[in-house]
Write an enzyme that holds these catalytic residues in place. Structure first.
Site, PDB file in Angstrom:
ATOM      1  N   LYS A 152       0.830  -1.195   0.000  1.00  0.00           N
ATOM      2  CA  LYS A 152       0.000   0.000   0.000  1.00  0.00           C
ATOM      3  C   LYS A 152       0.872   1.257   0.000  1.00  0.00           C
ATOM      4  O   LYS A 152       2.021   1.224   0.441  1.00  0.00           O
ATOM      5  CB  LYS A 152      -0.873   0.028   1.258  1.00  0.00           C
ATOM      6  CG  LYS A 152      -1.935  -1.043   1.348  1.00  0.00           C
ATOM      7  CD  LYS A 152      -2.680  -0.929   2.661  1.00  0.00           C
ATOM      8  CE  LYS A 152      -3.761  -1.988   2.776  1.00  0.00           C
ATOM      9  NZ  LYS A 152      -4.850  -1.773   1.819  1.00  0.00           N
TER      10      LYS A 152
ATOM     11  N   ARG B 189     -10.486 -11.342   1.243  1.00  0.00           N
ATOM     12  CA  ARG B 189     -11.303 -12.401   0.634  1.00  0.00           C
ATOM     13  C   ARG B 189     -10.612 -13.755   0.689  1.00  0.00           C
ATOM     14  O   ARG B 189     -11.276 -14.796   0.684  1.00  0.00           O
ATOM     15  CB  ARG B 189     -11.666 -12.016  -0.799  1.00  0.00           C
ATOM     16  CG  ARG B 189     -10.503 -11.940  -1.764  1.00  0.00           C
ATOM     17  CD  ARG B 189     -10.827 -11.149  -3.011  1.00  0.00           C
ATOM     18  NE  ARG B 189     -10.931  -9.717  -2.731  1.00  0.00           N
ATOM     19  CZ  ARG B 189     -11.240  -8.804  -3.645  1.00  0.00           C
ATOM     20  NH1 ARG B 189     -11.495  -9.180  -4.887  1.00  0.00           N
ATOM     21  NH2 ARG B 189     -11.298  -7.529  -3.324  1.00  0.00           N
TER      22      ARG B 189
END
Length: 482
Positions: A255, A329
């Site tokens: 990130k 996920r």
């Protein structure tokens, strides 16, 4: 593990009382309802705007506080604004509320209490410890006023506060083992609620490839937190699954540095599940609940998983990895497949700070609801309304189903198309056709300023909705017990 003390977890909540007389010496707030004409007291005018608090130079009244048109949201805002104003002022230990001409029913008093309990929340790691502030709010209610079930109000607020506690804890302390140990501790005194913690060896033996892949780059190994509440006579069974990423660097798909410090709250979905399950059991709701929180740190090292990897999940289905920052996920897929195969629930709800796409679509105060079942979706929306949490149902568009199909594996981790929708479609591949709802709370899980009963930091969003959802399934609460 910690080199300095954290605030107490769960946080201590303010005491909220309904009384029939005012206590001498404690400052008083008078409620003002928006009724077309301003109220004037001590030279101060107040139009009754919800959540507006004005200081008053009168001997018997310290503040005027507006409750707007008297909706539950208005009363929550009023309670939160009052307790914050009192904390900033003379730091009175007890604050009293005079309803004046503003009649209040049980639901409105419950909303006022929720605003007080959560609006006065604070979490700060400090050598000074917990500074004294408002400890008690007493409401003067006329004889015959319906008094709400304050135990229930307190458990709902406590669920949101505990979810905030867990999410706010700094990640140099909050690794997967700490989260698991803390979850085990905070449920230990709740009758009928049991915690089981699975370590990395168990996860490997059972084939939790997604959790192990995400956690492989960290020196702190992953955990699976499993909570079980089985009250006697319960005929319905709900499975709750919460994302528990205790810190998220993005892994090799790292990130940007700006904003990465906020990733201590990337386990807000797991925090909501832990806190809600504790409250469901404490309220002795007549519903069986199984709760799973896959906890891992997504870090960068020689053990990190890579774009291009193929990961085998619990149950055998494989995923083609394309972005290691789509780690939520990956861990949810394992937990969903495991929970459904092991427990065979009637319905499944997962909660996660999953996609930035939902922050763009719905902003920072509304959660996204995806559901495979209309009846379950309606229950979640009604539960959110009862809890004072805003949800918007999003579509599971079949036009994007083919994008989920993988080339090297069964499914593709980050399909092309609208990010929030394709993430939900990915998760649907692991729910085996059961009624299922996916709650994406990437936006409302954190706040950078106060509004209503929310304070800056983790918000505890979704915890109260989950409790209200469980209550909608449950009949009269039986005695909890195995």
């Amino acid at each position: 593990m910690a080199r300095y003390p954290l605030p107490a977890i769960p946080s201590r909540l303010i005491e909220f009382e309904v009384a029939d007389d005012l206590r001498r010496g404690a400052p008083v707030a008078r409620v003002v309802r928006a009724a077309g004409e301003e109220v004037e007291l001590g030279g101060v005018r107040h139009a009754g705007k919800a959540g507006e608090v004005r200081d008053v130079a009168a001997d018997d009244v310290r503040w005027l506080v507006g409750v707007g048109q008297g909706t539950p949201a208005d009363w929550r805002s009023a309670g939160a604004a009052l307790v914050r104003a009192a904390a900033e002022g003379d730091r009175a230990r007890t604050v009293q509320v005079d309803l004046g001409d503003a009649e209040a029913d049980g639901d409105q008093l419950a909303a006022l209490a929720a605003g007080v309990l959560l609006g006065g929340y604070r979490f700060k790691v400090s050598a000074d410890g917990d500074k004294a502030g408002v400890r008690t709010v007493r409401v003067l209610a006329p004889s015959g006023t319906a008094v709400p079930d304050l135990t229930r109000v307190r458990e709902l607020a406590g669920a949101a506060a505990l979810a905030r506690d867990l999410s706010n804890a700094p990640s140099n302390i909050k690794n997967p083992a700490w989260l698991a140990e803390t979850a085990e501790r905070v449920v230990a005194d709740v009758p009928g609620l049991r915690a089981t913690i699975r370590d990395e060896k168990w996860l490997a033996a059972q084939g939790f490839g997604g959790v192990l892949a995400v956690g492989g780059g960290s020196a702190s190994p992953p955990r699976l937190i499993e909570l079980s509440y089985r009250p006697r006579g319960a005929s319905r069974h709900l499975l709750l699954v919460g994302k528990g990423i205790t810190f998220d660097t993005g892994g090799l798909s790292i990130k940007p540095a700006e904003g990465m410090h906020l990733m201590r709250t990337d386990m807000a979905g797991g925090a909501a599940v832990i806190a809600a399950t504790r409250a469901i059991a404490a309220l002795r709701l007549g519903l069986r609940v199984s709760a799973l929180v896959p906890a891992a740190e997504n870090h960068v090292s020689g053990g990190s998983y890579r774009p291009g990897d193929v990961v085998r999940h619990y149950g055998g289905k494989t995923t083609e990895v394309s972005n290691t920052d789509a780690e939520g996920r990956m861990v949810l897929a394992d937990a969903l497949a495991y929970g459904i195969r092991r427990f065979r629930p009637d319905a499944v709800v997962d909660v996660a700070t999953l996609t930035g796409a939902m922050k763009v679509a719905l902003g920072l105060r509304t959660g996204a609801l995806f559901a495979s079942d209309d009846a379950l979706a309606a229950r979640v929306l009604a539960a959110g309304q009862a809890a004072g949490e805003s949800w918007w149902r999003m579509p599971l568009l079949d036009d994007h189903v083919d994008a989920v199909r993988g080339e090297l594996a069964d499914v593709r981790q980050t399909p092309t198309g609208p990010g929030g929708i394709t993430a939900a479609l990915f998760l649907r591949e692991f729910v085996d056709g059961l009624p299922w709802a996916h709650l994406d709370i990437a936006g409302p899980a954190r706040a950078d300023k106060s509004y209503a009963e929310v304070v800056p930091g983790a918000t505890g969003f979704a915890a109260r909705t989950l409790v209200e959802l469980a209550a909608s399934y449950a009949g009269q609460p039986p005695e909890a017990g195995e």
